[in-house]
Design a protein around this motif. Structure first.
Motif, PDB file in Angstrom:
ATOM      1  N   PRO A  48       0.862  -1.142  -0.035  1.00 55.21           N
ATOM      2  CA  PRO A  48       0.000   0.140  -0.034  1.00 55.21           C
ATOM      3  C   PRO A  48       0.832   1.240   0.195  1.00 55.21           C
ATOM      4  N   CYS A  49       1.411   1.416  -1.012  1.00 52.69           N
ATOM      5  CA  CYS A  49       2.425   2.648  -1.188  1.00 52.69           C
ATOM      6  C   CYS A  49       2.500   3.130  -2.811  1.00 52.69           C
ATOM      7  N   ILE A  50       3.221   4.073  -3.056  1.00 56.93           N
ATOM      8  CA  ILE A  50       3.256   4.374  -4.341  1.00 56.93           C
ATOM      9  C   ILE A  50       4.827   4.106  -4.904  1.00 56.93           C
ATOM     10  N   TRP A  51       4.956   3.634  -6.001  1.00 61.70           N
ATOM     11  CA  TRP A  51       6.148   3.180  -6.652  1.00 61.70           C
ATOM     12  C   TRP A  51       6.417   4.324  -7.649  1.00 61.70           C
ATOM     13  N   GLU A 112       2.077  14.211   5.935  1.00 65.41           N
ATOM     14  CA  GLU A 112       3.365  13.621   6.245  1.00 65.41           C
ATOM     15  C   GLU A 112       3.903  12.292   5.651  1.00 65.41           C
ATOM     16  N   VAL A 113       4.804  12.360   5.032  1.00 66.55           N
ATOM     17  CA  VAL A 113       5.391  11.208   3.919  1.00 66.55           C
ATOM     18  C   VAL A 113       6.693  10.588   4.189  1.00 66.55           C
ATOM     19  N   LEU A 114       6.682   9.290   3.831  1.00 64.58           N
ATOM     20  CA  LEU A 114       7.763   8.748   3.925  1.00 64.58           C
ATOM     21  C   LEU A 114       8.489   8.258   2.674  1.00 64.58           C
ATOM     22  N   ILE A 115       9.464   8.811   2.188  1.00 66.88           N
ATOM     23  CA  ILE A 115      10.255   8.526   0.946  1.00 66.88           C
ATOM     24  C   ILE A 115      11.240   7.572   1.010  1.00 66.88           C
ATOM     25  N   ILE A 116      11.253   6.452   0.663  1.00 68.42           N
ATOM     26  CA  ILE A 116      12.140   5.383   0.630  1.00 68.42           C
ATOM     27  C   ILE A 116      12.926   5.011  -0.693  1.00 68.42           C
ATOM     28  N   GLU A 123      10.020   4.524  -3.195  1.00 66.88           N
ATOM     29  CA  GLU A 123       8.555   4.182  -2.482  1.00 66.88           C
ATOM     30  C   GLU A 123       8.072   5.553  -1.976  1.00 66.88           C
ATOM     31  N   ILE A 124       6.802   5.674  -1.584  1.00 71.35           N
ATOM     32  CA  ILE A 124       6.169   6.835  -0.850  1.00 71.35           C
ATOM     33  C   ILE A 124       5.148   6.155  -0.089  1.00 71.35           C
ATOM     34  N   TRP A 125       5.239   6.186   1.338  1.00 76.52           N
ATOM     35  CA  TRP A 125       4.451   5.694   2.241  1.00 76.52           C
ATOM     36  C   TRP A 125       3.688   6.608   3.241  1.00 76.52           C
ATOM     37  N   ASN A 126       2.564   6.215   3.781  1.00 77.16           N
ATOM     38  CA  ASN A 126       2.287   6.908   4.819  1.00 77.16           C
ATOM     39  C   ASN A 126       2.921   6.201   6.148  1.00 77.16           C
ATOM     40  N   PRO A 127       3.544   7.060   6.798  1.00 75.28           N
ATOM     41  CA  PRO A 127       4.411   6.193   7.754  1.00 75.28           C
ATOM     42  C   PRO A 127       3.734   5.395   8.695  1.00 75.28           C
ATOM     43  N   LYS A 128       2.654   5.620   8.997  1.00 76.41           N
ATOM     44  CA  LYS A 128       1.800   4.725   9.950  1.00 76.41           C
ATOM     45  C   LYS A 128       1.479   3.420   9.153  1.00 76.41           C
ATOM     46  N   LEU A 129       1.132   3.432   8.056  1.00 76.95           N
ATOM     47  CA  LEU A 129       1.012   2.275   7.206  1.00 76.95           C
ATOM     48  C   LEU A 129       2.179   1.288   7.236  1.00 76.95           C
TER      49      LEU A 129
ATOM     50  N   ARG B  76      10.639  -7.587  -1.041  1.00 81.71           N
ATOM     51  CA  ARG B  76      10.551  -6.291  -1.010  1.00 81.71           C
ATOM     52  C   ARG B  76      10.720  -5.665   0.407  1.00 81.71           C
ATOM     53  N   SER B  77      10.466  -6.351   1.556  1.00 81.73           N
ATOM     54  CA  SER B  77      10.464  -6.326   2.757  1.00 81.73           C
ATOM     55  C   SER B  77      12.057  -6.097   3.014  1.00 81.73           C
ATOM     56  N   PHE B  78      12.724  -7.112   2.759  1.00 83.37           N
ATOM     57  CA  PHE B  78      14.216  -7.326   3.066  1.00 83.37           C
ATOM     58  C   PHE B  78      15.043  -6.072   2.337  1.00 83.37           C
ATOM     59  N   VAL B  79      14.644  -5.822   1.149  1.00 80.62           N
ATOM     60  CA  VAL B  79      15.289  -4.780   0.398  1.00 80.62           C
ATOM     61  C   VAL B  79      14.943  -3.154   1.193  1.00 80.62           C
ATOM     62  N   ARG B  80      13.734  -3.209   1.654  1.00 78.68           N
ATOM     63  CA  ARG B  80      13.392  -2.020   2.381  1.00 78.68           C
ATOM     64  C   ARG B  80      14.174  -1.948   3.775  1.00 78.68           C
TER      65      ARG B  80
END
Lengths: 154, 154
Positions: A48-51, A112-116, A123-129, B76-80
């Motif tokens: 559940p994130c954006i690629w 608030e957004v987490l960019i990984i 990847e773009i995530w909602n930090p809580k998710l 995916r989880s490992f890379v992340r």
DNA sequence: ATAGATTATGGGTAGATGTGGTTAATTATC
DNA sequence: GATAATTAACCACATCTACCCATAATCTAT
């Protein structure tokens, strides 16, 4: 002059503004090769994130999608479910891209957004998710993750 | 020139400054080959410490990561979980690198820091965490450690 | 032993970066 | 075709980071 071309690592805490714009970290923009024409391709992630892909990386994926036979119901559904979320976006002078509303909804993004960095994509995530998803997953799959680490990390 | 290229041994007590900078011992910098472009890659260790690789060593790991298919949730989880803590850092004229905040948090680093050569990589520890971890471990696993010593020491 | 070089650490500053807002251009609607 | 609505380009500013210089301590070589 970049060290790792088209390679993304690290995580960044950024904010999505009221217009749905998101700044791409300078570290990420600066590793892009010229061929990418200041553009990224944003699409739905398998989590559940954006690629976000560099344009040239996405083009390889697109070539694979083209090869899939339309005779298969599964193929048609797969292509449809990814491509309808996919768009090519250029970043503005400040380095921001516009995130489409359907992707904001899919990833449940707030301000608030987490960019990984994920090596060849972002990847773009909602930090809580993210923290919820990863906590559960690591508890269940710790042995498989250890196995992977054993294979790869020197 | 250098005798043992890209090989790190010994331990050093250094300090992390208020800007999150850490000096890499000259002994370690001087052993780097030209190909490393005055750069290291810092990432999360498997113990509660930071791992620092020469750039060229990390690139091998990165190649392996690129081979992992994103179709697998475990992959995916490992890379992340590793790459989000990873960044390439050039050291400045004085030989310092900037440690990212997420790694400082992960390794619970304060001002005083222990830098340990681990042959092909470098470890950064909070001295207190290290002595606790090692004390516990040696009590539990002393027989296995003896076994390893037997195999390796000539 | 001493001078010079190297090394570890602290701090200052110009330029880069992230973020909010405004205006111009483009598209959509009636 | 006129006008509203949406998107894209532009400007401004506070914050942060990379780079520079300074200094004290340590090491090296004659």
């Amino acid at each position: 002059m970049t060290l790792n071309q088209n390679t993304f690592t690290g995580e960044f805490s950024y904010s999505l503004d009221t217009k749905g714009r998101l700044n791409i970290p300078a570290k990420f923009r600066n590793v892009l090769s010229k061929k990418n024409k200041n553009s990224f391709v944003i699409t739905k992630g398998m989590d559940p994130c954006i690629w976000i892909y560099p344009l040239v990386v996405w083009q390889n994926i697109e070539d694979e999608l083209k090869k899939l036979s339309s005779l298969s119901r599964v193929n048609r559904s797969f292509v449809r479910s990814t491509v309808r979320y996919t768009s090519t976006v250029k970043y503005d002078k400040q380095g921001r891209i516009a995130i489409t509303q359907n992707l904001i909804d899919y990833a449940k993004l707030k301000k608030e957004v987490l960019i990984i960095g994920m090596v060849n994509k972002i990847e773009i995530w909602n930090p809580k998710l993210l923290s919820n998803a990863e906590k559960e997953f690591h508890e269940i799959k710790s042995s498989e993750l250890d196995e992977l680490a054993n294979q790869i990390i020197l």
